[in-house]
Design a protein around this motif. Sequence first.
Motif, mmCIF file in Angstrom:
data_model
loop_
_atom_site.group_PDB
_atom_site.id
_atom_site.type_symbol
_atom_site.label_atom_id
_atom_site.label_comp_id
_atom_site.label_asym_id
_atom_site.label_seq_id
_atom_site.Cartn_x
_atom_site.Cartn_y
_atom_site.Cartn_z
ATOM 1 N N GLY A 20 -12.749 23.695 13.497
ATOM 2 C CA GLY A 20 -13.117 23.290 14.843
ATOM 3 C C GLY A 20 -12.418 24.044 15.952
ATOM 4 N N ASP A 21 -11.355 24.773 15.648
ATOM 5 C CA ASP A 21 -10.595 25.469 16.687
ATOM 6 C C ASP A 21 -10.814 26.980 16.706
ATOM 7 O OD1 ASP A 21 -9.452 23.052 17.472
ATOM 8 O OD2 ASP A 21 -7.820 23.251 16.036
ATOM 9 N N ASP A 22 -11.687 27.497 15.874
ATOM 10 C CA ASP A 22 -11.839 28.941 15.771
ATOM 11 C C ASP A 22 -13.233 29.368 16.223
ATOM 12 O OD1 ASP A 22 -11.589 31.596 15.223
ATOM 13 O OD2 ASP A 22 -11.042 31.341 13.125
ATOM 14 N N HIS A 23 -13.403 29.486 17.543
ATOM 15 C CA HIS A 23 -14.708 29.808 18.112
ATOM 16 C C HIS A 23 -15.253 31.160 17.615
ATOM 17 C CE1 HIS A 23 -17.993 29.483 20.948
ATOM 18 N NE2 HIS A 23 -17.764 30.747 21.264
ATOM 19 N N PRO A 24 -14.472 32.242 17.614
ATOM 20 C CA PRO A 24 -15.009 33.511 17.100
ATOM 21 C C PRO A 24 -15.481 33.412 15.643
ATOM 22 C CG PRO A 24 -13.051 33.930 18.382
ATOM 23 C CD PRO A 24 -13.144 32.430 18.212
ATOM 24 N N ALA A 25 -14.793 32.628 14.829
ATOM 25 C CA ALA A 25 -15.226 32.462 13.440
ATOM 26 C C ALA A 25 -16.574 31.753 13.382
ATOM 27 C CB ALA A 25 -14.185 31.686 12.642
ATOM 28 N N ARG A 26 -16.790 30.804 14.260
ATOM 29 C CA ARG A 26 -18.091 30.119 14.311
ATOM 30 C C ARG A 26 -19.186 31.081 14.747
ATOM 31 N NH1 ARG A 26 -16.542 25.460 18.073
ATOM 32 N NH2 ARG A 26 -14.400 25.392 17.405
ATOM 33 N N VAL A 27 -18.886 31.927 15.723
ATOM 34 C CA VAL A 27 -19.874 32.918 16.172
ATOM 35 C C VAL A 27 -20.191 33.868 15.017
ATOM 36 C CG1 VAL A 27 -20.295 34.842 17.756
ATOM 37 C CG2 VAL A 27 -19.262 32.720 18.607
ATOM 38 N N TRP A 28 -19.161 34.291 14.285
ATOM 39 C CA TRP A 28 -19.389 35.152 13.120
ATOM 40 C C TRP A 28 -20.306 34.458 12.119
ATOM 41 C CZ3 TRP A 28 -19.896 39.601 11.046
ATOM 42 C CH2 TRP A 28 -19.925 39.728 9.657
ATOM 43 N N ASN A 29 -20.070 33.171 11.866
ATOM 44 C CA ASN A 29 -20.910 32.433 10.918
ATOM 45 C C ASN A 29 -22.350 32.346 11.413
ATOM 46 O OD1 ASN A 29 -19.305 31.578 8.602
ATOM 47 N ND2 ASN A 29 -18.059 30.539 10.122
ATOM 48 N N LEU A 30 -22.533 32.183 12.714
ATOM 49 C CA LEU A 30 -23.882 32.170 13.270
ATOM 50 C C LEU A 30 -24.552 33.532 13.051
ATOM 51 C CD1 LEU A 30 -26.171 30.834 14.851
ATOM 52 C CD2 LEU A 30 -25.020 31.563 16.960
ATOM 53 N N LEU A 31 -23.828 34.591 13.320
ATOM 54 C CA LEU A 31 -24.373 35.931 13.109
ATOM 55 C C LEU A 31 -24.714 36.165 11.642
ATOM 56 C CD1 LEU A 31 -22.130 37.915 15.577
ATOM 57 C CD2 LEU A 31 -24.602 37.554 15.763
ATOM 58 N N TRP A 32 -23.896 35.631 10.775
ATOM 59 C CA TRP A 32 -24.157 35.750 9.341
ATOM 60 C C TRP A 32 -25.462 35.033 8.989
ATOM 61 C CZ3 TRP A 32 -22.705 38.757 5.624
ATOM 62 C CH2 TRP A 32 -22.939 38.406 4.300
ATOM 63 N N LEU A 33 -25.701 33.855 9.595
ATOM 64 C CA LEU A 33 -26.928 33.099 9.319
ATOM 65 C C LEU A 33 -28.173 33.796 9.857
ATOM 66 C CD1 LEU A 33 -25.862 29.391 10.018
ATOM 67 C CD2 LEU A 33 -26.255 30.477 7.804
ATOM 68 N N ILE A 34 -28.066 34.453 11.009
ATOM 69 C CA ILE A 34 -29.261 35.049 11.619
ATOM 70 C C ILE A 34 -29.465 36.511 11.220
ATOM 71 C CG2 ILE A 34 -29.243 33.421 13.523
ATOM 72 C CD1 ILE A 34 -28.162 35.605 15.338
ATOM 73 N N ASN A 35 -28.585 36.999 10.371
ATOM 74 C CA ASN A 35 -28.732 38.341 9.793
ATOM 75 C C ASN A 35 -28.629 38.230 8.279
ATOM 76 O OD1 ASN A 35 -28.706 40.467 12.065
ATOM 77 N ND2 ASN A 35 -27.035 39.086 12.628
ATOM 78 N N PRO A 36 -29.472 37.394 7.648
ATOM 79 C CA PRO A 36 -29.307 37.169 6.210
ATOM 80 C C PRO A 36 -29.433 38.466 5.414
ATOM 81 C CG PRO A 36 -31.398 36.250 6.973
ATOM 82 C CD PRO A 36 -30.640 36.709 8.181
ATOM 83 N N GLY A 37 -28.415 38.700 4.588
ATOM 84 C CA GLY A 37 -28.419 39.874 3.733
ATOM 85 C C GLY A 37 -28.059 41.175 4.432
ATOM 86 N N ASP A 38 -27.667 41.111 5.690
ATOM 87 C CA ASP A 38 -27.360 42.339 6.433
ATOM 88 C C ASP A 38 -26.013 42.195 7.149
ATOM 89 O OD1 ASP A 38 -27.327 44.733 7.775
ATOM 90 O OD2 ASP A 38 -29.324 44.484 8.671
ATOM 91 N N GLU A 39 -24.952 42.271 6.367
ATOM 92 C CA GLU A 39 -23.608 42.110 6.915
ATOM 93 C C GLU A 39 -23.278 43.190 7.937
ATOM 94 O OE1 GLU A 39 -18.970 41.663 5.475
ATOM 95 O OE2 GLU A 39 -20.548 41.769 3.965
ATOM 96 N N ASP A 40 -23.795 44.401 7.736
ATOM 97 C CA ASP A 40 -23.529 45.484 8.685
ATOM 98 C C ASP A 40 -24.083 45.158 10.068
ATOM 99 O OD1 ASP A 40 -22.191 46.990 6.782
ATOM 100 O OD2 ASP A 40 -23.979 48.153 6.239
ATOM 101 N N ALA A 41 -25.308 44.644 10.124
ATOM 102 C CA ALA A 41 -25.902 44.274 11.412
ATOM 103 C C ALA A 41 -25.104 43.144 12.051
ATOM 104 C CB ALA A 41 -27.360 43.866 11.240
ATOM 105 N N ALA A 42 -24.720 42.157 11.246
ATOM 106 C CA ALA A 42 -23.932 41.042 11.777
ATOM 107 C C ALA A 42 -22.612 41.552 12.348
ATOM 108 C CB ALA A 42 -23.677 40.004 10.683
ATOM 109 N N LEU A 43 -21.971 42.474 11.656
ATOM 110 C CA LEU A 43 -20.697 43.018 12.115
ATOM 111 C C LEU A 43 -20.867 43.819 13.405
ATOM 112 C CD1 LEU A 43 -17.704 43.255 11.593
ATOM 113 C CD2 LEU A 43 -18.166 45.211 10.122
ATOM 114 N N GLN A 44 -21.925 44.606 13.507
ATOM 115 C CA GLN A 44 -22.183 45.370 14.727
ATOM 116 C C GLN A 44 -22.406 44.425 15.914
ATOM 117 O OE1 GLN A 44 -25.535 47.857 13.805
ATOM 118 N NE2 GLN A 44 -24.345 49.193 12.459
#
Length: 180
Positions: A20-44
Amino acid sequence: MPDNSADYEDSDERVPEFDGDDHPARVWNLLWLINPGDEDAALQQFDAWREARAGAEEDGAGEAWLWDLKDAIDWRAGFHVDAADVESFVAALDELAARWNLAIDWGGDLDDEDFTADLDVATLMGTAYDRLREHGYSLWAWNTGGGSHAGWIALSRDDEAMLALCSLLGVEVRPGSDAF
């Protein structure tokens, strides 16, 4: 036939636990969900979001982080269009669906003025939601609070995780079939 039983298991293991205290980690998880199978795109996209947020005092403060995220993902993993801009919405969704070699059947010829005369973005979101669900994807809309529509696509099996994560992020989301 391939064993796809894992796609149909009713398990709480699919809903990740978020700090609950790690906002950037939550954003990363959202990016991971909306870029399924494409970690490179999520990271960019995460790097672009962090760069945009570099001057912000608190990553989770207010809604500015979400608009920065919108800019980082626009036409790559998300969309943001004016409520009356049917053409841009269709183009954006076609571009996003193409990431998985999908083509959305819009229910008619979009070049036909008779077909498009009464169409609006909210109606087309419902159509796109239904067509994407047939292939295991969900179209999500987030509340922009104004005269525009925005959202992203994720795997349907991650629907519960999407709702839980967006709740933690303070983002009001709905399935595309029930657009704002």
